[in-house]
Write an enzyme that holds these catalytic residues in place. Structure first.
Site, PDB file in Angstrom:
ATOM      1  N   ASN A  36      -5.251   0.903  -6.876  1.00 32.65           N
ATOM      2  CA  ASN A  36      -4.330   1.031  -5.749  1.00 32.65           C
ATOM      3  C   ASN A  36      -3.003   1.630  -6.201  1.00 32.65           C
ATOM      4  O   ASN A  36      -2.548   1.395  -7.322  1.00 32.65           O
ATOM      5  CB  ASN A  36      -4.086  -0.331  -5.091  1.00 32.65           C
TER       6      ASN A  36
ATOM      7  N   HIS B 184      -4.486   4.899 -11.066  1.00 31.80           N
ATOM      8  CA  HIS B 184      -4.443   6.074 -10.185  1.00 31.80           C
ATOM      9  C   HIS B 184      -3.018   6.436  -9.788  1.00 31.80           C
ATOM     10  O   HIS B 184      -2.806   7.216  -8.859  1.00 31.80           O
ATOM     11  CB  HIS B 184      -5.290   5.838  -8.929  1.00 31.80           C
TER      12      HIS B 184
END
Ligand code: APR
Length: 231
Positions: free
Chosen positions: A87, A104
């Site tokens: 997330n 990410h």
């Protein structure tokens, strides 16, 4: 531990592959690749500006807070909960977790494509934004790992998987590698594996144990069991 978009769903943030998910209304090729950014930076910046703005309306839910408490309790006893998330929101941190590994990237992060400078973005980025370090106009991009780019901190993640005693996956569809492969590495290292997800995922068959339901219910229950086992 690995988390995905499902842990933030009850905080009102969209997931990707569920009904009304982000990839239902946007094409990955248009907003989540380096080529998309080169082709239409305004569209890509708008996509992340909207998601960054939505963060201020979202609050950590019971699952984020339970992980923050569990991480603190383990740390107080000389243990550790290494929290790796796919997330890009900041709800784990706002739920009390520390040293979160955002493989990410992060919505609140800016990255200059010209000089590599990173900073915390306050507000929106546009193609006319300039880098706060080198001043290049158009250099700033969201510090997000796009498809085709290498996720962050992979060596650290592999090291942690090799020395953990359990691997728990929460709220992810198991659709995207390398995160989807972590359960295989965990099993190869003999770790206990547990999936907590709303419904069976692509990864479910590879987990020794799986519980299905909303993270806001499952995660506090599971964290409570672990804490009870510590005392
Ligand atoms: N509680 C628990 N799980 C939930 C909940 C909930 N309230 N709501 C949804 N889920 C589950 C869904 O069943 C699904 O398996 O969360 C998962 C979300 O899957 P995706 O939308 O694919 O999100 P994620 O797995 O995080 O995606 C991985 O794909 O597009 C890329 O970079 C993006 O990090 C993202 C990666």
């Amino acid at each position: 531990m690995l988390t995905g978009a499902g842990i933030s769903a009850e905080s009102g943030l969209k997931t990707f592959r569920d009904n009304d998910g982000l990839w239902e209304t946007h094409r990955v090729e248009d907003v989540a690749t380096p080529e998309a950014f080169a082709r239409d930076p305004a569209l890509v910046q708008r996509f992340y500006n909207e998601r960054r703005a939505a963060l201020s309306d979202a609050a950590p839910n019971a699952a984020h807070k339970a992980l923050g408490r569990l991480q603190g309790a383990l740390r107080d006893r000389g243990g550790a909960l290494v929290l790796v998330t796919q997330n890009v929101d900041d709800l784990h941190e706002r739920g009390g977790a520390r040293d979160v590994i955002h493989m990410h990237g992060e919505l609140t992060g800016g990255l200059c494509a010209a000089c590599g400078h990173r900073w915390t973005v306050d507000g929106a980025l546009t193609p006319d934004s300039s880098c706060p370090a080198c001043g290049t106009i158009g250099g700033p991009r969201p510090d997000i790992v796009w498809f085709g780019e290498m996720p962050y901190r992979m060596e650290r993640i592999e090291t942690e998987l090799a020395c953990a005693d359990r691997f728990v996956s929460i709220g992810t569809s198991g659709a995207v590698y390398p995160a989807a492969g972590f359960v295989h590495a965990a099993r190869a290292h003999g770790l206990q594996t547990l999936e907590l997800n709303l419904e069976p995922s692509l990864g479910t068959p590879h987990f020794a144990d799986a519980r299905h339901g909303p993270a806001g219910t499952l995660v506090p229950e599971w964290a409570g069991e672990v804490l009870a086992g510590l005392s």
